[in-house]
Design a protein around this motif. Structure first.
Motif, short mmCIF file in Angstrom:
data_model
loop_
_atom_site.label_atom_id
_atom_site.label_comp_id
_atom_site.label_asym_id
_atom_site.label_seq_id
_atom_site.Cartn_x
_atom_site.Cartn_y
_atom_site.Cartn_z
N UNK A 278 0.83 -1.21 0.00
CA UNK A 278 0.00 0.00 0.00
C UNK A 278 0.86 1.26 0.00
N UNK A 279 1.98 1.21 0.70
CA UNK A 279 2.87 2.38 0.78
C UNK A 279 3.84 2.44 -0.39
N UNK A 280 3.82 1.42 -1.23
CA UNK A 280 4.69 1.33 -2.40
C UNK A 280 6.17 1.21 -2.02
N UNK A 281 6.45 0.73 -0.81
CA UNK A 281 7.83 0.52 -0.38
C UNK A 281 8.40 -0.77 -0.98
N UNK A 282 7.54 -1.77 -1.13
CA UNK A 282 8.00 -3.01 -1.78
C UNK A 282 8.23 -2.69 -3.26
N UNK A 283 9.34 -3.14 -3.85
CA UNK A 283 9.72 -2.66 -5.19
C UNK A 283 8.90 -3.17 -6.36
N UNK A 284 8.22 -4.31 -6.21
CA UNK A 284 7.57 -4.89 -7.37
C UNK A 284 6.04 -4.90 -7.23
N UNK A 285 5.50 -3.73 -6.88
CA UNK A 285 4.05 -3.56 -6.75
C UNK A 285 3.42 -3.49 -8.13
N UNK A 286 2.25 -4.10 -8.27
CA UNK A 286 1.54 -4.11 -9.54
C UNK A 286 0.05 -3.89 -9.27
N UNK A 287 -0.76 -4.06 -10.29
CA UNK A 287 -2.21 -3.89 -10.15
C UNK A 287 -2.94 -5.01 -10.86
N UNK A 288 -4.16 -5.30 -10.40
CA UNK A 288 -5.07 -6.10 -11.20
C UNK A 288 -5.99 -5.13 -11.92
N UNK A 289 -6.58 -5.58 -13.02
CA UNK A 289 -7.33 -4.70 -13.91
C UNK A 289 -8.73 -5.23 -14.19
N UNK A 290 -9.65 -4.32 -14.41
CA UNK A 290 -10.96 -4.64 -14.96
C UNK A 290 -11.01 -4.11 -16.38
N UNK A 291 -11.77 -4.77 -17.24
CA UNK A 291 -11.83 -4.35 -18.64
C UNK A 291 -13.17 -4.69 -19.27
N UNK A 292 -13.58 -3.85 -20.21
CA UNK A 292 -14.74 -4.09 -21.07
C UNK A 292 -14.37 -3.62 -22.48
N UNK A 293 -15.20 -3.96 -23.45
CA UNK A 293 -15.01 -3.41 -24.80
C UNK A 293 -15.51 -1.97 -24.81
N UNK A 294 -14.82 -1.09 -25.55
CA UNK A 294 -15.22 0.31 -25.60
C UNK A 294 -16.57 0.50 -26.28
N UNK A 295 -16.97 -0.45 -27.08
CA UNK A 295 -18.26 -0.34 -27.76
C UNK A 295 -19.42 -0.81 -26.88
N UNK A 296 -19.12 -1.28 -25.67
CA UNK A 296 -20.18 -1.77 -24.78
C UNK A 296 -21.17 -0.65 -24.48
N UNK A 297 -22.46 -0.93 -24.67
CA UNK A 297 -23.52 0.02 -24.36
C UNK A 297 -23.43 0.42 -22.89
N UNK A 298 -23.41 1.71 -22.60
CA UNK A 298 -23.28 2.16 -21.21
C UNK A 298 -24.51 1.85 -20.37
N UNK A 299 -25.59 1.45 -21.01
CA UNK A 299 -26.78 1.03 -20.27
C UNK A 299 -26.83 -0.48 -20.08
N UNK A 300 -25.84 -1.18 -20.58
CA UNK A 300 -25.82 -2.64 -20.46
C UNK A 300 -25.39 -3.05 -19.06
N UNK A 301 -25.77 -4.28 -18.66
CA UNK A 301 -25.37 -4.80 -17.36
C UNK A 301 -23.85 -4.94 -17.27
N UNK A 302 -23.21 -5.26 -18.38
CA UNK A 302 -21.76 -5.43 -18.37
C UNK A 302 -21.09 -4.11 -18.00
N UNK A 303 -21.51 -3.01 -18.62
CA UNK A 303 -20.86 -1.73 -18.33
C UNK A 303 -21.23 -1.24 -16.93
N UNK A 304 -22.45 -1.49 -16.50
CA UNK A 304 -22.84 -1.09 -15.15
C UNK A 304 -22.04 -1.86 -14.10
#
Length: 328
Positions: A278-304
């Motif tokens: 959390x403090x970024x003191x450990x040298x090999x900090x990374x992240x997990x990611x979430x992703x969708x397609x950019x064409x996903x309808x913003x009203x769709x359950x996937x985008x919500x």
């Protein structure tokens, strides 16, 4: 010319990666009482499956608990209570809408339209971006939680700390004996992961900094150093007092725990922990990611659902899974 277009398209797509946080503060409306039949197709990597599942179980109203994998795996998993007559749906029905294809498989399924939203152990890779360009697909990705790449050894190994430079030299083959880093006089066996795995991608980009790694094809290394599963480094190191491997912090601390005997070592004198990540003191900090397609309808359950992951309530669920949520 085709190669040049790929490079230009890759650069263009990188500039389009943006955060999917648009101010949703609770799963009200469609997500509050969502049913499985309306649930989007999701996918994930092995190490992000608990986070994906916990979010799904909470939003779908399924009781769950952490327990050892009842199918025989030497990991803890978040199991749902879907075996009683009162269960809202079967485990098979749940799994038909919630895949676990691994990091590379999850990205390819999203690119090919076989899933709608994913949680993966890393951002999209260069190879996956090329595939997206070839298919005319653009992805929207954003970091969801903090993780790290940690190094593990057999508990009998007296070496409990390495510098970042020593790690790199071990994995380029420049350092080959434990006595060179304060250990016993014995050859080092540096275990690696298969290409396109989340761990291997992080090792190459986060740790090696462009240096060429051993890959199991050199005369001095065996093909057996390559592990194709998340558990591979653990299984190898349990039997090898002189090996070293790497693995996600979350997988080691939340999923493996005490079921496989390895030690996480310090890097540059900093032990991997939630606090040092959390403090970024450990040298090999990374992240997990979430992703969708950019064409996903913003009203769709996937985008919500994608949006919800970045809300405070979504972050609380990510924290409960054992990750360190990136609060928005």
């Amino acid at each position: 010319m085709k190669k040049l277009l790929h490079i230009m398209s890759y650069a263009a797509l990188l500039s389009l990666i943006v955060c999917g946080c648009n101010g949703i503060d609770s799963p009200e409306g469609d997500l509050k009482d969502i049913k499985l039949e309306d649930w989007p197709l999701t996918d994930c990597s092995t190490s992000t499956k608990p986070a994906r599942d916990l979010v799904a179980y909470k939003l779908l109203g399924v009781p769950y608990k952490w327990e050892q994998d009842w199918l025989g795996g030497r990991v803890y998993v978040i199991n749902p209570d879907l075996y009683s007559e009162k269960a809202p749906f079967s485990l098979n029905d749940y799994q038909s809408k919630n895949l676990c294809s691994g990091t590379h498989g999850a990205y390819m399924n999203l690119i090919e339209g076989k899933s709608d939203v994913i949680i993966a152990s890393r951002d999209i890779s260069r190879n996956e971006m090329v595939s997206a360009v070839e298919l005319g697909v653009e992805l929207e990705t954003a970091p969801l939680a903090i993780d790290a790449l940690v190094f593990i050894v057999n508990p009998k190994n007296p070496v409990k700390n390495l510098t970042s430079d020593q790690v790199r030299k071990i994995y380029t083959g420049e350092i080959t004996n434990w006595k060179e880093v304060g250990g016993v006089d014995h050859a080092i066996t540096p275990y690696i992961r298969n290409a396109d795995s989340g761990s291997q991608e992080k090792m190459e980009t986060l740790v090696m900094d462009g240096l060429k790694m051993i890959d199991g094809t050199e005369e001095t290394y065996m093909y057996e150093i390559i592990g194709s599963q998340m558990a591979s480094p653990y299984l190898q190191l349990e039997a090898d007092e002189y090996g070293i491997g790497y693995t996600p912090f979350f997988y080691c601390t939340a999923m493996v725990r005490d079921l496989m005997m390895v030690d996480m070592i310090s890097i540059d004198g900093v032990a991997p922990s939630k606090e040092s990540l959390r403090s970024n003191k450990y040298p090999f900090v990374s992240s997990i990611y979430a992703a969708v397609r950019k064409t996903e309808d913003h009203e769709s359950m996937a985008y919500k659902l994608y949006q919800f992951l970045f809300t405070q309530k979504g972050a609380d669920m990510i924290d409960e899974s054992g990750y360190i949520a990136i609060k928005k």
